[in-house]
Design a protein around this motif. Structure first.
Motif, PDB file in Angstrom:
ATOM      1  N   THR A 119       4.497   2.169 -12.450  1.00 49.27           N
ATOM      2  CA  THR A 119       4.138   1.709 -13.270  1.00 49.27           C
ATOM      3  C   THR A 119       3.942   0.171 -11.572  1.00 49.27           C
ATOM      4  OG1 THR A 119       6.109  -0.149 -14.337  1.00 49.27           O
ATOM      5  CG2 THR A 119       5.052   1.642 -14.807  1.00 49.27           C
ATOM      6  N   ALA A 120       3.449   0.013 -11.078  1.00 45.44           N
ATOM      7  CA  ALA A 120       3.294  -0.866  -9.802  1.00 45.44           C
ATOM      8  C   ALA A 120       1.890  -1.330  -9.891  1.00 45.44           C
ATOM      9  CB  ALA A 120       3.706  -0.137  -9.017  1.00 45.44           C
ATOM     10  N   ASP A 121       1.222  -2.392  -9.638  1.00 48.10           N
ATOM     11  CA  ASP A 121      -0.190  -2.461  -9.813  1.00 48.10           C
ATOM     12  C   ASP A 121      -0.894  -2.104  -8.697  1.00 48.10           C
ATOM     13  OD1 ASP A 121       1.058  -4.436  -8.210  1.00 48.10           O
ATOM     14  OD2 ASP A 121       0.067  -6.587  -9.881  1.00 48.10           O
ATOM     15  N   LYS A 122      -2.189  -2.526  -8.315  1.00 51.17           N
ATOM     16  CA  LYS A 122      -2.784  -1.958  -7.496  1.00 51.17           C
ATOM     17  C   LYS A 122      -2.528  -3.199  -5.937  1.00 51.17           C
ATOM     18  CE  LYS A 122      -7.089   0.254  -8.680  1.00 51.17           C
ATOM     19  NZ  LYS A 122      -6.451   1.575  -7.957  1.00 51.17           N
ATOM     20  N   ARG A 123      -2.515  -4.281  -6.514  1.00 47.45           N
ATOM     21  CA  ARG A 123      -2.156  -5.358  -5.724  1.00 47.45           C
ATOM     22  C   ARG A 123      -0.727  -4.843  -4.969  1.00 47.45           C
ATOM     23  NH1 ARG A 123       1.949  -8.584  -4.786  1.00 47.45           N
ATOM     24  NH2 ARG A 123       2.340  -8.864  -7.185  1.00 47.45           N
ATOM     25  N   GLN A 124       0.629  -3.737  -5.354  1.00 42.74           N
ATOM     26  CA  GLN A 124       1.576  -3.727  -5.068  1.00 42.74           C
ATOM     27  C   GLN A 124       1.655  -2.496  -4.125  1.00 42.74           C
ATOM     28  OE1 GLN A 124       3.383  -3.998  -8.901  1.00 42.74           O
ATOM     29  NE2 GLN A 124       5.150  -5.331  -8.193  1.00 42.74           N
ATOM     30  N   VAL A 125       0.422  -1.385  -4.840  1.00 45.96           N
ATOM     31  CA  VAL A 125       0.469  -0.062  -3.816  1.00 45.96           C
ATOM     32  C   VAL A 125      -0.488  -0.436  -2.684  1.00 45.96           C
ATOM     33  CG1 VAL A 125      -1.210   1.540  -4.185  1.00 45.96           C
ATOM     34  CG2 VAL A 125       0.159   1.098  -6.266  1.00 45.96           C
ATOM     35  N   THR A 126      -1.170  -1.184  -2.719  1.00 42.63           N
ATOM     36  CA  THR A 126      -2.036  -1.844  -1.533  1.00 42.63           C
ATOM     37  C   THR A 126      -1.154  -2.296  -0.271  1.00 42.63           C
ATOM     38  OG1 THR A 126      -4.147  -1.984  -2.727  1.00 42.63           O
ATOM     39  CG2 THR A 126      -3.998  -3.583  -0.698  1.00 42.63           C
ATOM     40  N   SER A 127      -0.053  -3.306  -0.832  1.00 40.65           N
ATOM     41  CA  SER A 127       0.596  -4.110   0.468  1.00 40.65           C
ATOM     42  C   SER A 127       1.797  -3.288   0.570  1.00 40.65           C
ATOM     43  CB  SER A 127       2.031  -5.146  -1.246  1.00 40.65           C
ATOM     44  OG  SER A 127       2.415  -5.630   0.081  1.00 40.65           O
ATOM     45  N   MET A 128       2.792  -2.231  -0.373  1.00 42.25           N
ATOM     46  CA  MET A 128       3.073  -1.283   0.432  1.00 42.25           C
ATOM     47  C   MET A 128       2.347   0.413   1.780  1.00 42.25           C
ATOM     48  SD  MET A 128       6.528  -1.860  -0.260  1.00 42.25           S
ATOM     49  CE  MET A 128       7.176   0.145   0.053  1.00 42.25           C
ATOM     50  N   VAL A 129       1.388   0.292   1.296  1.00 43.92           N
ATOM     51  CA  VAL A 129       0.322   1.089   2.257  1.00 43.92           C
ATOM     52  C   VAL A 129      -0.022   0.517   3.658  1.00 43.92           C
ATOM     53  CG1 VAL A 129      -1.583   1.967   2.375  1.00 43.92           C
ATOM     54  CG2 VAL A 129      -0.606   2.312   0.103  1.00 43.92           C
ATOM     55  N   THR A 130       0.214  -1.103   3.623  1.00 45.73           N
ATOM     56  CA  THR A 130      -0.075  -1.573   4.200  1.00 45.73           C
ATOM     57  C   THR A 130       1.047  -1.560   5.346  1.00 45.73           C
ATOM     58  OG1 THR A 130      -1.530  -3.311   3.274  1.00 45.73           O
ATOM     59  CG2 THR A 130      -0.673  -3.912   5.466  1.00 45.73           C
ATOM     60  N   ARG A 131       2.148  -1.943   4.673  1.00 48.96           N
ATOM     61  CA  ARG A 131       3.452  -2.035   5.321  1.00 48.96           C
ATOM     62  C   ARG A 131       3.777  -0.765   5.880  1.00 48.96           C
ATOM     63  NH1 ARG A 131       7.630  -4.678   1.761  1.00 48.96           N
ATOM     64  NH2 ARG A 131       9.306  -4.245   3.072  1.00 48.96           N
ATOM     65  N   ILE A 132       3.764   0.374   5.488  1.00 49.69           N
ATOM     66  CA  ILE A 132       4.449   2.073   5.465  1.00 49.69           C
ATOM     67  C   ILE A 132       3.575   2.278   6.787  1.00 49.69           C
ATOM     68  CG2 ILE A 132       4.465   4.023   5.064  1.00 49.69           C
ATOM     69  CD1 ILE A 132       4.959   3.368   1.685  1.00 49.69           C
ATOM     70  N   LEU A 133       2.111   1.515   6.513  1.00 49.94           N
ATOM     71  CA  LEU A 133       1.257   2.466   7.863  1.00 49.94           C
ATOM     72  C   LEU A 133       1.314   1.393   8.876  1.00 49.94           C
ATOM     73  CD1 LEU A 133      -1.104   3.921   6.055  1.00 49.94           C
ATOM     74  CD2 LEU A 133       0.605   4.836   7.083  1.00 49.94           C
ATOM     75  N   ARG A 134       2.701  -0.161   9.033  1.00 45.05           N
ATOM     76  CA  ARG A 134       2.257  -1.158   9.879  1.00 45.05           C
ATOM     77  C   ARG A 134       0.962  -1.109   9.825  1.00 45.05           C
ATOM     78  NH1 ARG A 134       5.619   3.252  10.960  1.00 45.05           N
ATOM     79  NH2 ARG A 134       4.597   4.112  12.809  1.00 45.05           N
ATOM     80  N   LEU A 135       0.190  -1.187   9.356  1.00 40.92           N
ATOM     81  CA  LEU A 135      -1.485  -2.409   9.045  1.00 40.92           C
ATOM     82  C   LEU A 135      -1.340  -3.865   9.583  1.00 40.92           C
ATOM     83  CD1 LEU A 135      -3.013  -0.203   6.550  1.00 40.92           C
ATOM     84  CD2 LEU A 135      -2.637   0.579   8.950  1.00 40.92           C
ATOM     85  N   LYS A 136      -2.801  -4.394  10.124  1.00 39.25           N
ATOM     86  CA  LYS A 136      -2.859  -5.520  10.557  1.00 39.25           C
ATOM     87  C   LYS A 136      -2.784  -6.192   9.249  1.00 39.25           C
ATOM     88  CE  LYS A 136      -3.037  -5.399  15.526  1.00 39.25           C
ATOM     89  NZ  LYS A 136      -1.527  -5.424  16.259  1.00 39.25           N
TER      90      LYS A 136
END
Length: 180
Positions: free
Chosen positions: A117-134
């Motif tokens: 049930t994560a929100d869009k902000r949480q998904v974006t944050s985790m994608v950024t962390r998982i892929l090690r994006l700046k």
């Protein structure tokens, strides 16, 4: 494995390409959004989406395609457009003979956030962390597409192995005689 994740939409269709293996963070190869003109006739929009996805598939050569499964919303017109875009996305992968898989939004959220049930902000944050994006991928459709690709990268291999094992067990000869 290289996976193209697609967040289907008729106006904005997010596309993310990730390379990696199950259990590893993965690397972003590409992120894009295929846009269509909301004022154009439906057939022209679907053709533009197909052409855009085909060009991205040819450019990035994924080994699999993962598409977010359409779910019911209150706005029926929005669901119909998303379903049409989803069909184009599945067709684009199948046309090239690529394995395709669909995932519900909650499956994707659970895979990348550990919470369906994560929100869009949480998904974006985790994608950024998982892929090690700046920085976070934008717009949200792009981040969602990367999340779908990550979900398939981490879960699709398991689904494929289970399906292969099931197929082997169906093909295995049945022992004859009494099994005491």
């Amino acid at each position: 494995m290289r996976v193209m994740g697609i967040d289907p939409g008729l106006t904005r269709c997010g596309v993310g390409v990730v390379e990696g293996r199950p259990g590893a963070p993965g690397t972003m190869v590409a992120v894009d959004v295929v846009r269509t003109d909301p004022e154009a006739p439906l057939a022209d929009r679907l053709l533009a989406l197909d052409n855009g996805l085909r060009a991205l598939l040819e450019a990035h050569r994924p080994e699999a395609v993962a598409v977010e499964r359409v779910f019911s919303q209150h706005n029926v017109a929005s669901v119909i457009g998303t379903a049409q875009a989803s069909g184009i996305a599945l067709l684009a992968g199948a046309r090239l003979g690529l394995p395709t898989e669909t995932y519900t939004p909650s499956e994707v959220k659970n895979a990348v956030c550990g919470n369906g049930t994560a929100d869009k902000r949480q998904v974006t944050s985790m994608v950024t962390r998982i892929l090690r994006l700046k920085e976070a991928p934008k717009p949200a459709d792009a981040a969602d597409a990367l999340a779908i690709a990550i979900c398939h990268l981490w879960r699709g291999g398991v689904k494929a192995r289970i399906a292969e094992a099931a197929a082997r067990s169906q093909a295995a000869p049945t022992p004859r005689g009494n099994l005491r």
